[in-house]
Design a protein around this motif. Structure first.
Motif, PDB file in Angstrom:
ATOM      1  N   GLN A  49      19.850 -12.141  -4.368  1.00 37.95           N
ATOM      2  CA  GLN A  49      20.595 -11.381  -3.006  1.00 37.95           C
ATOM      3  C   GLN A  49      19.950 -11.187  -1.237  1.00 37.95           C
ATOM      4  O   GLN A  49      20.305 -11.669  -0.600  1.00 37.95           O
ATOM      5  N   GLY A  50      18.411 -11.780  -1.674  1.00 37.18           N
ATOM      6  CA  GLY A  50      17.720 -11.596  -0.541  1.00 37.18           C
ATOM      7  C   GLY A  50      17.096 -13.069   0.152  1.00 37.18           C
ATOM      8  O   GLY A  50      16.361 -13.281   0.548  1.00 37.18           O
ATOM      9  N   GLY A  51      17.756 -13.950  -0.596  1.00 34.97           N
ATOM     10  CA  GLY A  51      17.789 -15.796  -0.209  1.00 34.97           C
ATOM     11  C   GLY A  51      16.089 -16.331  -0.082  1.00 34.97           C
ATOM     12  O   GLY A  51      15.645 -16.931   0.411  1.00 34.97           O
ATOM     13  N   GLY A  52      15.440 -15.881  -1.827  1.00 33.75           N
ATOM     14  CA  GLY A  52      14.416 -16.158  -1.452  1.00 33.75           C
ATOM     15  C   GLY A  52      13.466 -15.051  -1.065  1.00 33.75           C
ATOM     16  O   GLY A  52      11.829 -16.072  -0.481  1.00 33.75           O
ATOM     17  N   ARG A  53      13.195 -14.242  -0.151  1.00 38.16           N
ATOM     18  CA  ARG A  53      12.702 -13.065   0.858  1.00 38.16           C
ATOM     19  C   ARG A  53      11.543 -12.745   0.115  1.00 38.16           C
ATOM     20  O   ARG A  53      12.159 -12.336  -1.328  1.00 38.16           O
ATOM     21  N   ILE A  54      10.508 -12.429   0.484  1.00 38.29           N
ATOM     22  CA  ILE A  54       9.666 -11.758  -0.253  1.00 38.29           C
ATOM     23  C   ILE A  54       8.937 -10.982   1.241  1.00 38.29           C
ATOM     24  O   ILE A  54       8.307 -11.417   1.823  1.00 38.29           O
ATOM     25  N   GLU A  55       8.812  -9.539   0.614  1.00 42.39           N
ATOM     26  CA  GLU A  55       8.521  -8.663   2.140  1.00 42.39           C
ATOM     27  C   GLU A  55       6.690  -8.464   2.122  1.00 42.39           C
ATOM     28  O   GLU A  55       6.844  -7.876   0.730  1.00 42.39           O
ATOM     29  N   ILE A  56       5.681  -8.000   2.867  1.00 42.26           N
ATOM     30  CA  ILE A  56       4.688  -7.811   2.712  1.00 42.26           C
ATOM     31  C   ILE A  56       4.477  -6.886   3.008  1.00 42.26           C
ATOM     32  O   ILE A  56       4.611  -7.477   4.837  1.00 42.26           O
ATOM     33  N   GLU A  57       3.392  -5.623   3.617  1.00 40.13           N
ATOM     34  CA  GLU A  57       3.585  -4.602   4.068  1.00 40.13           C
ATOM     35  C   GLU A  57       2.344  -4.092   3.668  1.00 40.13           C
ATOM     36  O   GLU A  57       1.543  -3.909   3.188  1.00 40.13           O
ATOM     37  N   VAL A  58       1.172  -4.309   4.487  1.00 41.84           N
ATOM     38  CA  VAL A  58      -0.404  -3.973   4.712  1.00 41.84           C
ATOM     39  C   VAL A  58      -0.853  -2.270   6.231  1.00 41.84           C
ATOM     40  O   VAL A  58      -0.067  -3.120   6.950  1.00 41.84           O
ATOM     41  N   CYS A  59      -0.337  -1.389   5.243  1.00 39.42           N
ATOM     42  CA  CYS A  59      -1.135   0.037   6.285  1.00 39.42           C
ATOM     43  C   CYS A  59      -2.080  -0.711   6.329  1.00 39.42           C
ATOM     44  O   CYS A  59      -3.208  -0.246   4.786  1.00 39.42           O
ATOM     45  N   ARG A  60      -3.387  -0.609   7.543  1.00 45.29           N
ATOM     46  CA  ARG A  60      -4.146  -0.287   7.914  1.00 45.29           C
ATOM     47  C   ARG A  60      -5.037   0.888   8.428  1.00 45.29           C
ATOM     48  O   ARG A  60      -4.201   1.376   9.099  1.00 45.29           O
ATOM     49  N   ALA A  61      -6.323   1.021   8.005  1.00 48.09           N
ATOM     50  CA  ALA A  61      -6.468   2.490   8.769  1.00 48.09           C
ATOM     51  C   ALA A  61      -7.472   1.466  10.469  1.00 48.09           C
ATOM     52  O   ALA A  61      -7.788   0.489  10.543  1.00 48.09           O
ATOM     53  N   LYS A  62      -8.427   2.426  11.021  1.00 46.01           N
ATOM     54  CA  LYS A  62      -8.903   2.081  12.416  1.00 46.01           C
ATOM     55  C   LYS A  62     -10.157   1.128  11.522  1.00 46.01           C
ATOM     56  O   LYS A  62     -10.854   1.776  10.494  1.00 46.01           O
ATOM     57  N   GLY A  63     -10.255  -0.001  12.186  1.00 44.91           N
ATOM     58  CA  GLY A  63     -11.903  -1.259  11.981  1.00 44.91           C
ATOM     59  C   GLY A  63     -11.241  -1.742  10.308  1.00 44.91           C
ATOM     60  O   GLY A  63     -11.749  -2.525   9.739  1.00 44.91           O
ATOM     61  N   GLY A  64      -9.776  -1.875  10.028  1.00 43.65           N
ATOM     62  CA  GLY A  64      -9.399  -2.626   9.036  1.00 43.65           C
ATOM     63  C   GLY A  64      -9.461  -1.997   7.802  1.00 43.65           C
ATOM     64  O   GLY A  64      -8.930  -2.939   6.269  1.00 43.65           O
ATOM     65  N   ARG A  65      -9.654  -1.085   7.877  1.00 39.58           N
ATOM     66  CA  ARG A  65      -9.799  -1.200   6.524  1.00 39.58           C
ATOM     67  C   ARG A  65      -7.991  -0.834   5.636  1.00 39.58           C
ATOM     68  O   ARG A  65      -7.431  -0.070   6.743  1.00 39.58           O
ATOM     69  N   VAL A  66      -8.271  -1.586   4.525  1.00 34.98           N
ATOM     70  CA  VAL A  66      -7.089  -1.547   3.848  1.00 34.98           C
ATOM     71  C   VAL A  66      -6.211   0.176   2.833  1.00 34.98           C
ATOM     72  O   VAL A  66      -6.978   0.461   2.362  1.00 34.98           O
ATOM     73  N   ARG A  67      -5.068   0.839   3.696  1.00 35.33           N
ATOM     74  CA  ARG A  67      -4.261   1.544   3.078  1.00 35.33           C
ATOM     75  C   ARG A  67      -3.225   1.921   1.770  1.00 35.33           C
ATOM     76  O   ARG A  67      -3.716   2.339   0.921  1.00 35.33           O
ATOM     77  N   ARG A  68      -2.947   0.545   2.090  1.00 30.67           N
ATOM     78  CA  ARG A  68      -1.589   0.958   1.610  1.00 30.67           C
ATOM     79  C   ARG A  68      -1.215  -0.812   1.250  1.00 30.67           C
ATOM     80  O   ARG A  68      -1.058  -1.638   2.867  1.00 30.67           O
ATOM     81  N   LEU A  69      -0.809  -1.739   0.570  1.00 35.02           N
ATOM     82  CA  LEU A  69      -0.090  -3.060   0.162  1.00 35.02           C
ATOM     83  C   LEU A  69       1.061  -2.685  -0.576  1.00 35.02           C
ATOM     84  O   LEU A  69       1.310  -1.851  -1.673  1.00 35.02           O
ATOM     85  N   VAL A  70       2.226  -3.206   0.385  1.00 30.29           N
ATOM     86  CA  VAL A  70       3.032  -3.521  -0.811  1.00 30.29           C
ATOM     87  C   VAL A  70       4.088  -4.930  -0.599  1.00 30.29           C
ATOM     88  O   VAL A  70       4.122  -5.761   0.999  1.00 30.29           O
ATOM     89  N   VAL A  71       3.960  -5.250  -1.468  1.00 37.66           N
ATOM     90  CA  VAL A  71       4.736  -6.641  -1.510  1.00 37.66           C
ATOM     91  C   VAL A  71       6.185  -6.372  -2.701  1.00 37.66           C
ATOM     92  O   VAL A  71       5.922  -6.041  -3.403  1.00 37.66           O
ATOM     93  N   ARG A  72       7.731  -6.663  -2.414  1.00 34.97           N
ATOM     94  CA  ARG A  72       8.689  -6.771  -2.685  1.00 34.97           C
ATOM     95  C   ARG A  72       9.245  -7.810  -2.627  1.00 34.97           C
ATOM     96  O   ARG A  72       9.887  -8.561  -1.586  1.00 34.97           O
TER      97      ARG A  72
END
Length: 185
Positions: A49-72
């Motif tokens: 359905q997505g034609g080979g698409r991979i979505e990457i979501e990175v939520c970061r806080a101040k200073g670059g600290r990663v809060r959340r990673l989503v790969v779909r």
């Protein structure tokens, strides 16, 4: 309810921290899994359905600290049974042993990424059925666990096939550069 994985917890903790040293290590592991899923689908003559698409979501806080990673992805997805098999460390789930043209081999990337970064939820849809589970490393028992009750509650859906991995990052060492640098990497 929590169910312990069938492996010595020390080895999981050691492997997770040795394999996932930074955010990009985790992204590479999860993207490889998604890409392998697309490869298996193509080898079987399937369409996405997505034609080979991979979505990457990175939520970061101040200073670059990663809060959340989503790969779909929008590839083949998994049944609840396939998802439970994918939780086995070093399990033969990628298809490599069966001669598939995939890169996954050791059956560790998904779990090591989640445990190395924090805790996560895997949601997967295959042929009209949605399965989910949550993985975490219990700090009191020092054991990796997953929610087997959640996994047993598959539900019908009209969503397209695919898998989403959402990780709440608790590892304070995980930093992400700004968007342009992250994209370049």
């Amino acid at each position: 309810m929590a169910k312990e994985l069938a492996i010595n917890p020390r080895i999981i903790e050691q492997l997770s921290h040795a394999t996932i040293k930074n955010l990009l290590d985790g992204v590479v592991e999860l993207v490889t899994n998604s890409d392998d899923s697309y490869a298996r689908l193509e080898q079987d003559g399937g369409r996405t359905q997505g034609g080979g698409r991979i979505e990457i979501e990175v939520c970061r806080a101040k200073g670059g600290r990663v809060r959340r990673l989503v790969v779909r992805d929008f590839a083949e997805g998994m049944t609840a049974e396939q998802l439970e098999r994918a939780l086995e460390f070093a399990g033969r789930t990628s298809g490599f042993e069966a001669g598939r043209s995939v890169r996954g081999l050791f059956g560790r990337g998904l779990k090591e990424t989640i445990y190395g970064l924090g805790e996560g939820t895997i949601t997967t849809v295959k042929n009209g059925s949605k399965a989910r589970t949550r993985l975490w490393f219990d700090t009191q028992t020092r054991c990796p666990q997953y929610d087997d009750e959640m996994l047993r509650r598959s539900e019908p859906t009209d969503e397209p096939n695919g898998t989403t991995v959402e990780i709440d990052v608790h590892n304070e060492k995980m930093k992400a550069p700004g968007w342009e640098k992250l994209y370049e990497q």
